[in-house]
Write a protein that holds these residues in place. Sequence first.
Motif, PDB file in Angstrom:
ATOM      1  N   LYS A  72      22.990  53.786  42.103  1.00  8.91           N
ATOM      2  CA  LYS A  72      23.957  54.279  42.793  1.00  8.91           C
ATOM      3  C   LYS A  72      23.385  54.999  44.619  1.00  8.91           C
ATOM      4  O   LYS A  72      24.403  55.155  45.183  1.00  8.91           O
ATOM      5  N   ASP A  73      22.289  55.141  45.071  1.00  7.98           N
ATOM      6  CA  ASP A  73      22.172  55.151  46.157  1.00  7.98           C
ATOM      7  C   ASP A  73      21.710  54.257  46.737  1.00  7.98           C
ATOM      8  O   ASP A  73      22.395  54.029  48.251  1.00  7.98           O
ATOM      9  N   TYR A  74      21.710  53.052  46.626  1.00 11.73           N
ATOM     10  CA  TYR A  74      21.347  51.873  46.976  1.00 11.73           C
ATOM     11  C   TYR A  74      20.892  50.724  46.076  1.00 11.73           C
ATOM     12  O   TYR A  74      20.414  51.321  45.093  1.00 11.73           O
ATOM     13  N   LEU A  75      20.981  49.440  46.182  1.00  6.57           N
ATOM     14  CA  LEU A  75      19.897  48.285  45.498  1.00  6.57           C
ATOM     15  C   LEU A  75      18.907  48.466  46.042  1.00  6.57           C
ATOM     16  O   LEU A  75      18.455  47.644  46.748  1.00  6.57           O
ATOM     17  N   PHE A  76      17.458  49.047  45.645  1.00  6.24           N
ATOM     18  CA  PHE A  76      16.196  48.869  46.066  1.00  6.24           C
ATOM     19  C   PHE A  76      16.044  47.130  45.901  1.00  6.24           C
ATOM     20  O   PHE A  76      16.227  47.014  43.945  1.00  6.24           O
ATOM     21  N   LEU A  77      16.009  46.304  46.283  1.00  6.41           N
ATOM     22  CA  LEU A  77      15.501  45.064  46.744  1.00  6.41           C
ATOM     23  C   LEU A  77      14.228  44.942  46.350  1.00  6.41           C
ATOM     24  O   LEU A  77      13.394  45.481  47.907  1.00  6.41           O
ATOM     25  N   THR A  78      13.069  43.397  46.457  1.00  5.35           N
ATOM     26  CA  THR A  78      12.178  43.153  46.878  1.00  5.35           C
ATOM     27  C   THR A  78      12.614  42.590  47.991  1.00  5.35           C
ATOM     28  O   THR A  78      14.133  42.020  48.416  1.00  5.35           O
ATOM     29  N   PRO A  79      11.473  42.535  48.745  1.00  2.86           N
ATOM     30  CA  PRO A  79      11.710  41.457  50.232  1.00  2.86           C
ATOM     31  C   PRO A  79      12.554  39.998  49.729  1.00  2.86           C
ATOM     32  O   PRO A  79      13.337  39.781  50.060  1.00  2.86           O
ATOM     33  N   LYS A 100      15.807  38.221  50.645  1.00  5.15           N
ATOM     34  CA  LYS A 100      15.786  37.537  51.309  1.00  5.15           C
ATOM     35  C   LYS A 100      17.079  35.711  51.190  1.00  5.15           C
ATOM     36  O   LYS A 100      17.432  35.032  51.419  1.00  5.15           O
ATOM     37  N   GLN A 101      17.042  35.827  49.141  1.00  6.53           N
ATOM     38  CA  GLN A 101      17.582  35.083  48.380  1.00  6.53           C
ATOM     39  C   GLN A 101      19.168  35.892  48.874  1.00  6.53           C
ATOM     40  O   GLN A 101      20.212  34.837  48.494  1.00  6.53           O
ATOM     41  N   GLU A 102      19.332  37.022  48.826  1.00 12.18           N
ATOM     42  CA  GLU A 102      20.621  36.749  49.368  1.00 12.18           C
ATOM     43  C   GLU A 102      21.197  36.629  50.651  1.00 12.18           C
ATOM     44  O   GLU A 102      22.533  36.143  50.316  1.00 12.18           O
ATOM     45  N   ILE A 103      20.538  37.104  51.392  1.00  9.23           N
ATOM     46  CA  ILE A 103      20.712  36.190  52.891  1.00  9.23           C
ATOM     47  C   ILE A 103      21.440  34.555  53.031  1.00  9.23           C
ATOM     48  O   ILE A 103      22.232  34.466  53.373  1.00  9.23           O
TER      49      ILE A 103
END
Length: 183
Positions: free
Chosen positions: A49-56, A60-63
């Motif tokens: 809702k506010d953010y998609l909270f991801l692990t580092p 990095k996988q998304e990048i």
Amino acid sequence: MISGLTTLTGPSGVGKGTLIKNLVERHPSIWLSISATTRFPRKGEVHGKDYLFLTPEAFKQEIKAKRLLEWAEFSGNFYGTPKEPVLIQLGRGRPVILEIELEGARQIRDSFPATFQIFIAPPSFEELEHRIRSRKTESEDSIRKRLKQAKIEIEARDEFDAVLINRNLEETLSQLERLIGVK
């Protein structure tokens, strides 16, 4: 009304989130992209809702998979815009707003040259510092980093299509509505 992509950029604590929240409440046809981040949620923030909270590692996988329109490291955390949801909404002809940092705005400018970019500025640097400190959500070290970055961002304000000085929420919101053609 705007069509296409609009970005809002400005230093941490300037009130971008509050402006956008009010804008979208008044004009539900505008779609706000939800950014991904590696920072921890603040009190009351909700994943998805506010953010998609991801692990580092996940970020990095998304990048690596090129699933982000833009991304940047800011104050020790990563922030970015997932590409697919934005493209889907734009494909439906829905106006899209991104709340992004300076580096992200520069990346978007390169990949979406027709983007309308708005910089939200504080009335003064002292007022910005007061707003950041009054949140009481960050360490002194984090505050210093945010203020140092804010100086850099404020100096870049002339890169944007429009600059709004957020002295008063209601006045700034009205100016934003006029700029994007929704009032």
